[in-house]
Design a protein around this motif. Structure first.
Motif, PDB file in Angstrom:
ATOM      1  N   THR A   1      -9.431   7.351  10.773  1.00  8.81           N
ATOM      2  CA  THR A   1      -8.985   6.738   9.517  1.00  8.81           C
ATOM      3  C   THR A   1      -7.954   7.616   8.835  1.00  8.81           C
ATOM      4  O   THR A   1      -8.159   8.818   8.683  1.00  8.81           O
ATOM      5  CB  THR A   1     -10.172   6.520   8.560  1.00  8.81           C
TER       6      THR A   1
ATOM      7  N   PHE B   1      -5.736   4.214  -0.394  1.00  9.73           N
ATOM      8  CA  PHE B   1      -5.715   3.236   0.695  1.00  9.73           C
ATOM      9  C   PHE B   1      -6.164   3.908   1.994  1.00  9.73           C
ATOM     10  O   PHE B   1      -6.040   5.128   2.158  1.00  9.73           O
ATOM     11  CB  PHE B   1      -4.309   2.660   0.862  1.00  9.73           C
TER      12      PHE B   1
ATOM     13  N   LYS C   1      -7.233  -1.073   3.773  1.00  4.87           N
ATOM     14  CA  LYS C   1      -8.262  -1.254   2.760  1.00  4.87           C
ATOM     15  C   LYS C   1      -7.853  -0.555   1.467  1.00  4.87           C
ATOM     16  O   LYS C   1      -7.436   0.607   1.499  1.00  4.87           O
ATOM     17  CB  LYS C   1      -9.600  -0.690   3.233  1.00  4.87           C
ATOM     18  N   ASP C   2      -7.941  -1.268   0.362  1.00  7.19           N
ATOM     19  CA  ASP C   2      -7.749  -0.671  -0.952  1.00  7.19           C
ATOM     20  C   ASP C   2      -9.111  -0.158  -1.399  1.00  7.19           C
ATOM     21  O   ASP C   2     -10.027  -0.938  -1.666  1.00  7.19           O
ATOM     22  CB  ASP C   2      -7.209  -1.717  -1.927  1.00  7.19           C
ATOM     23  N   LEU C   3      -9.253   1.150  -1.456  1.00  5.32           N
ATOM     24  CA  LEU C   3     -10.537   1.766  -1.790  1.00  5.32           C
ATOM     25  C   LEU C   3     -10.735   1.943  -3.289  1.00  5.32           C
ATOM     26  O   LEU C   3     -11.667   2.615  -3.724  1.00  5.32           O
ATOM     27  CB  LEU C   3     -10.674   3.109  -1.074  1.00  5.32           C
TER      28      LEU C   3
ATOM     29  N   SER D   1       0.806  -1.231   0.000  1.00  3.79           N
ATOM     30  CA  SER D   1       0.000   0.000   0.000  1.00  3.79           C
ATOM     31  C   SER D   1       0.835   1.274   0.000  1.00  3.79           C
ATOM     32  O   SER D   1       0.372   2.320  -0.459  1.00  3.79           O
ATOM     33  CB  SER D   1      -0.931   0.005   1.209  1.00  3.79           C
TER      34      SER D   1
END
Length: 399
Positions: free
Chosen positions: A265, A277, A299-301, A221
């Motif tokens: 976040t 990410f 998390k890969d958005l 990431s």
């Protein structure tokens, strides 16, 4: 008819056809006119306003304070940089906090500014200066990579945090930062390592103690996407000659960074990638969470376009530059994206900052036109711009 006559007739027919074709082409050329200005063309998006123009060194970072003061920085990348941090006042840029502090101290790298890559107002009456101590992406000068806080009421330096040696590698290039004063005695700062030759990372520093850790160092990431080739102005960008004389695309690791309004976040993205990410900040700060566990929590958005800078607003929206398409994009709460700026004048949108006036401010500095990517020929055209677009949102709170 003899074979000889057949050849003669074929030759004559071909000649007539060629004459006719050339005549038609000449007729078309004679009747052609300049391309009409009202012909269908790509449409722009967003109502841009030009806040300031830079006629000397190329800027990268910008930040707007809670009272509307605007600060910018100029890294030592080869331009004639008179000062590495400045404030826009009365139609000009002046050294900040003063000219003397903008000069490196050869005896003590912790004193004086060497090469600042980012400036960020923390919403608590201070502006922070992120000194890479790495002019032209060289190895950071030992003890020189640091965070400097300047009190906006007095314009005096009130805190200097030198990054400890455990987080600064020979390849480290500290790039951008976000603050959260809801965690730690004096708060926490998250910094991207956007190395061009080593592992990318998120550096997490406790402001009170100055202790710091490298997280996600070398993780997928925070790393360059090996398949990524940027295309800007219709051409492959950031390309220079490698040691073997063959074209090589510059790879830049984790770069842009944004913090959600609740501080829970952290969003980030390598410059050499089109993906956004996200990771829970509680896990970043927890030393008991292993790197494997942390990487699994990222998390890969999905794709957002290729970005330099990122930013978030008080409503939870995330903004990302889109340097391949001369634009700015906005991620809504439902995860969808919309383009809020698309304009050919937005030549490489770099850093983003939400002002107290409901505008998103950003620099456009033609980074991709630098001489290093064009066989030594500088294709940048002055002036560089500080632009803004109305977003009707407030900055994400830091406390």
């Amino acid at each position: 008819m003899s074979a000889k006559h057949n050849i003669l007739w074929s030759t004559l027919a071909l000649s007539v056809a060629l004459i006719s074709q050339n005549s038609s082409a000449a007729a078309v050329a004679a009747s052609a006119s300049p391309f009409p200005t009202n012909a269908p063309a790509e449409k722009t998006i967003g109502q841009l306003e030009q806040v300031f123009t830079f006629h000397d060194a190329m800027p990268t970072g910008v930040t707007v304070t809670e009272t509307g003061r605007i600060f910018v920085n100029f890294p030592q990348w080869g331009d004639d940089v008179a000062f590495t941090v400045g404030e826009i006042r009365d139609g000009k840029v002046v050294a900040y906090p003063d000219a003397s502090f903008n000069k490196a101290d050869p005896k003590d790298p912790a004193k004086g500014l060497i090469s600042v890559q980012s400036v960020v107002a923390d919403g608590q009456g201070r502006v922070w200066l992120l000194d890479t101590a790495a002019p032209n992406f060289a190895a950071p000068k030992a003890g020189g990579a640091k965070l400097v806080a300047v009190d906006l009421a007095t314009d005096k330096v009130v805190k200097t945090l030198v990054f400890p040696a455990n987080v600064i590698l020979p390849s480290t290039y500290v790039n951008d930062m976000r603050f959260d004063f809801r965690t730690g005695k004096e708060g926490t700062v998250y910094v991207t390592d956007s190395s061009v030759s080593g592992p990318g990372a998120i550096i997490v520093m406790d402001i009170a103690s100055g202790k710091a850790t490298r997280r996600l160092s070398g993780a997928k990431s925070t790393s360059v996407d090996p398949t990524f080739v940027p295309v800007v102005e219709g051409q492959a960008a950031l390309v220079s000659k490698g040691p073997d004389g063959k074209p090589k695309t510059l790879g830049v690791a984790s770069d842009g960074i944004a913090l959600s309004p609740d501080g829970k976040t952290l969003y980030f993205s390598p410059l050499s990638s089109r993906h956004l990410f996200a990771v829970p900040t509680a896990l970043l700060r927890d030393a008991k969470v292993s790197e494997a566990q942390l990487s699994a929590a990222v998390k890969d958005l999905g794709e957002k376009g290729a970005s330099d800078g990122l930013e978030a607003d008080a409503n939870g929206a995330v903004y990302a530059g889109d340097y391949e398409h001369n634009g700015i994009r906005k991620r809504l709460a439902d995860g969808s994206w919309q383009t809020i700026v698309h304009d050919p004048r937005v030549l490489w949108p770099d850093t983003l900052s939400v002002g107290p006036d409901g505008y998103l401010y950003f620099t456009a500095n033609q980074l991709q036109r630098q001489a290093g990517f064009h066989d030594g020929k500088d294709l940048r055209e002055k002036p560089y711009s500080l632009l803004r677009v109305k977003i009707d949102a407030a900055p994400a709170p830091t406390r």
